[in-house]
Design an enzyme around this catalytic site. Structure first.
Site, PDB file in Angstrom:
ATOM      1  N   HIS A  19       0.801  -1.193   0.126  1.00 28.66           N
ATOM      2  CA  HIS A  19       0.004  -0.151   0.177  1.00 28.66           C
ATOM      3  C   HIS A  19       0.775   1.287   0.001  1.00 28.66           C
ATOM      4  CE1 HIS A  19      -4.199  -1.813   1.057  1.00 28.66           C
ATOM      5  NE2 HIS A  19      -3.243  -3.059   1.004  1.00 28.66           N
ATOM      6  N   ASP A 109      -5.335   6.058   1.330  1.00 29.03           N
ATOM      7  CA  ASP A 109      -5.490   4.599   0.999  1.00 29.03           C
ATOM      8  C   ASP A 109      -6.960   4.118   1.683  1.00 29.03           C
ATOM      9  OD1 ASP A 109      -3.281   1.900   0.856  1.00 29.03           O
ATOM     10  OD2 ASP A 109      -5.625   1.758   1.541  1.00 29.03           O
ATOM     11  N   THR A 131      -5.719   0.621  -4.265  1.00 26.50           N
ATOM     12  CA  THR A 131      -4.432   0.041  -4.501  1.00 26.50           C
ATOM     13  C   THR A 131      -4.581  -1.240  -4.955  1.00 26.50           C
ATOM     14  OG1 THR A 131      -3.919  -1.119  -2.274  1.00 26.50           O
ATOM     15  CG2 THR A 131      -3.276   1.224  -2.651  1.00 26.50           C
ATOM     16  N   ALA A 329      14.214  -8.850  -2.480  1.00 28.43           N
ATOM     17  CA  ALA A 329      14.823  -8.738  -3.630  1.00 28.43           C
ATOM     18  C   ALA A 329      14.349  -7.015  -4.232  1.00 28.43           C
ATOM     19  CB  ALA A 329      14.348  -9.708  -4.727  1.00 28.43           C
ATOM     20  N   TRP A 349      -1.660  -7.214  -5.869  1.00 31.67           N
ATOM     21  CA  TRP A 349      -1.917  -6.429  -7.045  1.00 31.67           C
ATOM     22  C   TRP A 349      -0.577  -5.862  -7.732  1.00 31.67           C
ATOM     23  CZ3 TRP A 349      -4.628  -6.574 -10.991  1.00 31.67           C
ATOM     24  CH2 TRP A 349      -4.990  -5.625 -11.918  1.00 31.67           C
ATOM     25  N   ASN A 350       0.173  -5.285  -6.838  1.00 29.78           N
ATOM     26  CA  ASN A 350       1.602  -4.793  -7.237  1.00 29.78           C
ATOM     27  C   ASN A 350       2.256  -5.850  -8.014  1.00 29.78           C
ATOM     28  OD1 ASN A 350       1.562  -2.117  -5.939  1.00 29.78           O
ATOM     29  ND2 ASN A 350       1.053  -3.254  -4.196  1.00 29.78           N
ATOM     30  N   GLU A 354       3.402  -5.403 -11.934  1.00 30.30           N
ATOM     31  CA  GLU A 354       4.883  -5.235 -12.087  1.00 30.30           C
ATOM     32  C   GLU A 354       5.207  -6.455 -13.047  1.00 30.30           C
ATOM     33  OE1 GLU A 354       6.449  -5.412  -8.288  1.00 30.30           O
ATOM     34  OE2 GLU A 354       5.532  -3.500  -7.522  1.00 30.30           O
ATOM     35  N   ASP A 370      -7.385 -10.195  -2.135  1.00 34.68           N
ATOM     36  CA  ASP A 370      -7.439  -9.859  -3.507  1.00 34.68           C
ATOM     37  C   ASP A 370      -7.042 -11.091  -4.422  1.00 34.68           C
ATOM     38  OD1 ASP A 370      -5.211  -9.064  -2.677  1.00 34.68           O
ATOM     39  OD2 ASP A 370      -5.135  -7.306  -4.568  1.00 34.68           O
ATOM     40  N   GLN A 371      -5.859 -11.651  -3.643  1.00 34.61           N
ATOM     41  CA  GLN A 371      -4.988 -12.498  -4.582  1.00 34.61           C
ATOM     42  C   GLN A 371      -5.750 -13.644  -5.271  1.00 34.61           C
ATOM     43  OE1 GLN A 371      -2.441 -13.851  -1.297  1.00 34.61           O
ATOM     44  NE2 GLN A 371      -2.080 -11.712  -0.659  1.00 34.61           N
TER      45      GLN A 371
HETATM   46  N1  UDP Z   1       8.557  -6.615  -3.270  1.00 34.70           N
HETATM   47  C1  UDP Z   1       9.899  -6.388  -3.312  1.00 34.70           C
HETATM   48  N2  UDP Z   1      10.825  -7.365  -3.014  1.00 34.70           N
HETATM   49  C2  UDP Z   1      10.515  -8.507  -2.657  1.00 34.70           C
HETATM   50  C3  UDP Z   1       9.222  -8.660  -2.786  1.00 34.70           C
HETATM   51  C4  UDP Z   1       8.101  -8.139  -2.902  1.00 34.70           C
HETATM   52  O1  UDP Z   1      10.256  -5.239  -3.644  1.00 34.70           O
HETATM   53  O2  UDP Z   1      11.453  -9.372  -2.398  1.00 34.70           O
HETATM   54  C5  UDP Z   1       7.677  -5.527  -3.534  1.00 34.70           C
HETATM   55  C6  UDP Z   1       6.977  -5.805  -4.924  1.00 34.70           C
HETATM   56  O3  UDP Z   1       7.690  -5.371  -5.924  1.00 34.70           O
HETATM   57  C7  UDP Z   1       5.598  -5.165  -4.617  1.00 34.70           C
HETATM   58  C8  UDP Z   1       5.276  -5.310  -2.998  1.00 34.70           C
HETATM   59  O4  UDP Z   1       6.606  -5.656  -2.529  1.00 34.70           O
HETATM   60  O5  UDP Z   1       5.578  -4.035  -4.985  1.00 34.70           O
HETATM   61  C9  UDP Z   1       4.350  -6.442  -2.619  1.00 34.70           C
HETATM   62  O6  UDP Z   1       3.307  -5.859  -2.911  1.00 34.70           O
HETATM   63  P1  UDP Z   1       1.924  -6.946  -3.669  1.00 34.70           P
HETATM   64  O7  UDP Z   1       0.722  -5.941  -3.820  1.00 34.70           O
HETATM   65  O8  UDP Z   1       2.522  -7.800  -4.545  1.00 34.70           O
HETATM   66  O9  UDP Z   1       1.865  -8.026  -2.328  1.00 34.70           O
HETATM   67  P2  UDP Z   1       1.494  -7.756  -0.902  1.00 34.70           P
HETATM   68  O10 UDP Z   1       2.961  -7.820  -0.153  1.00 34.70           O
HETATM   69  O11 UDP Z   1       0.936  -6.416  -0.324  1.00 34.70           O
HETATM   70  O12 UDP Z   1       1.063  -8.993  -0.463  1.00 34.70           O
END
Ligand code: UDP
EC number: 2.4.1.263
Length: 477
Positions: A19, A109, A131, A329, A349-350, A354, A370-371
């Site tokens: 978020h 948010d 988001t 990472a 969603w991110n 991505e 949402d997954q």
């Molecule tokens: N992310 C990252 N490094 C990692 C794993 C995840 O930078 O090793 C980032 C990823 O690029 C994304 C965010 O963490 O922007 C995860 O958001 P997402 O909506 O996919 O899932 P959430 O963590 O909210 O379940």
């Protein structure tokens, strides 16, 4: 040429990675459009100020010091909403006293729904940031309207279609379930999160061309202008890191040594926790697939273990150079690397957006919220990923090979390349995201700095070619 609007926009993010990232990206976008940006954040997961020197930051006392928020409970989320009310209100009042009516609006948010109460009290215009995908919100709202039609359900129905929610099945209901139902407190929280109160518009980290029918249906429900301006990470001019955990950049050097289009990237995002059984099945699935992999095992992400010590004995030695494990990472950089061929993802969603933006096809292993919705759209509608049908080493191995080596895998790759092209087109001048952003900037610039009760605000609905271009919204009642 950058226009100085002398208008401030206050952003209130929800303090979790999935978020915080899109809110900070939105901040970069608005800043590049001439707004000054103030980020009012919780003490928990304070953003790294030095990565965003263009913003003013202000910290709110969230009252949750000493509480483990690594997987927030419903109570934690309500407490956050309650505890932040007074600090936000006090900050805004003193800011307005000192600096006059320069505040254009507050963007918050949707999980931080308390902001709407504060904005209403102070007669300030507020805008919600969503988001997640429109499909997810649509599925939630459809279920709220007639919960008895969906809940509870029987085990025998898990694979049956959810009425009116194709391609979702009962097992994909977009809420955490216990014994095939959803508790009233969870439904209430989700209702609060989906409600926009008296906010005057909604910004979406999605693409109009991708989700046009869902967005139109939702717009009929909410009756405020929508601005789908995604993908925010590509629309944002600055690529400064928004990561809460430290990124292990050494994995990029490892990727540099791999053949093009050969590596599976494995990450389940910032919140998901798995048990050691799943970790072991995944490990053997990866090892037996014979494909190179880069695997993020976040500290605390395996229940009962600190980090990767639950891996089978000798696992890392056995896979040797073919596998690389990191704690966190630089994901966007990883997905953009030419060595990456696929993404084993939880379908946050991110991560979903991505991955599509870097034309990386997916293996979908969703958990909750949402997954499952994203996973179904990716595998059944967009057809750019395969769903993992069981958490068993042989199934994991087979699915990895299908994605990386089979003809079916090549088809999935072609479709994700097409999807990426459509997103690139949306970001061009005259593309929908670009136009919606322009409309958003005009909309914010035209907002009165204080909203008297029931002031009609004139705004664009989405600035698409196929939607009505103007509407009147009743901003306060
Ligand atoms: N992310 C990252 N490094 C990692 C794993 C995840 O930078 O090793 C980032 C990823 O690029 C994304 C965010 O963490 O922007 C995860 O958001 P997402 O909506 O996919 O899932 P959430 O963590 O909210 O379940």
């Amino acid at each position: 040429m950058k226009i100085e609007r002398k208008q401030r926009v206050v952003l209130v993010p929800y303090p979790f990675q999935g978020h915080l990232t899109p809110m900070l990206q939105l901040g970069s976008i608005l800043h590049s459009q001439g707004f000054s940006v103030i980020v009012i954040h919780t003490e928990y997961n304070t953003p790294n100020y030095s990565n965003h020197p263009q913003f003013v930051f202000h910290s709110m006392d969230d009252g949750l010091q000493g509480i483990d928020l690594s997987f927030p409970s419903l109570e934690n989320m309500y407490d956050l909403n309650e505890n932040c009310k007074a600090p936000l209100r006090n900050y805004l009042v003193s800011m307005m006293e000192e600096e006059g009516d320069q505040l254009a609006c507050i963007v918050y948010d949707n999980v931080m729904f308390f902001v709407d109460d504060v904005a209403t009290q102070l007669k300030l215009p507020s805008i919600v940031l969503r988001t997640f995908s429109a499909a997810y919100l649509h599925s939630m709202i459809t279920i709220f309207q007639q919960p008895e039609k969906y809940l509870p359900f029987e085990d025998s129905q898990l694979l049956d279609p959810l009425p009116e929610l194709h391609p979702l099945r009962f097992k994909d209901v977009p809420f955490p379930t216990i014994k095939n139902t959803v508790s009233e407190p969870i439904l209430d929280f989700c209702r609060a999160m989906s409600d926009i109160g008296s906010s005057v518009a909604t910004i979406w980290n999605t693409m109009q061309d991708l989700e046009s029918s869902m967005l139109l249906r939702l717009q009929e429900h909410y009756k405020v202008p929508f601005f789908p301006i995604g993908p925010l990470h590509k629309m944002a001019p600055l690529a400064s890191s928004t990561s809460i955990l430290e990124e292990d950049n050494s994995c990029i050097e490892w990727l540099d040594r791999q053949a093009p289009n050969s590596v599976l990237y494995v990450s389940l995002g910032s919140l998901v926790r798995i048990d050691d059984k799943e970790l072991i099945e995944t490990a053997w699935g990866l090892a037996n697939s014979d494909q190179p992999f880069l695997w993020v095992i976040r500290p605390g992400s395996v229940s009962g273990f600190q980090c990767a010590e639950a891996l089978p004995d000798g696992f890392e030695k056995m896979v040797g150079e073919r596998g690389r494990i990191v704690k966190w990472a630089p994901q966007k950089q990883v997905l953009a690397h030419p060595a990456i061929a696929g993404f084993f993802t939880h379908c946050g969603w991110n991560s979903t957006v991505e991955s599509i933006c870097e034309q990386v096809p997916m293996i979908c292993r969703p958990f909750l919220g949402d997954q499952p919705v994203n996973a179904r759209y990716l595998s059944q509608i967009y057809k750019v990923g395969f769903e993992l049908e069981a958490i068993e080493r042989t199934v994991i191995e087979k699915t990895i090979r299908k994605l990386m080596l089979s003809e079916e895998g090549k088809d999935v790759k072609k479709r994700v390349v097409d999807m990426k092209q459509n997103i690139v087109a949306a970001m061009q001048i005259d593309g929908t995201s670009h136009k919606n952003l322009k409309d958003l900037v005009d909309f914010i610039s035209a907002l009165p700095s204080r909203l008297p009760p029931a002031t009609p605000v004139v705004g664009a609905i989405m600035s698409s070619n196929h939607t009505p271009s103007k509407c009147i919204i009743e901003s306060r009642s």
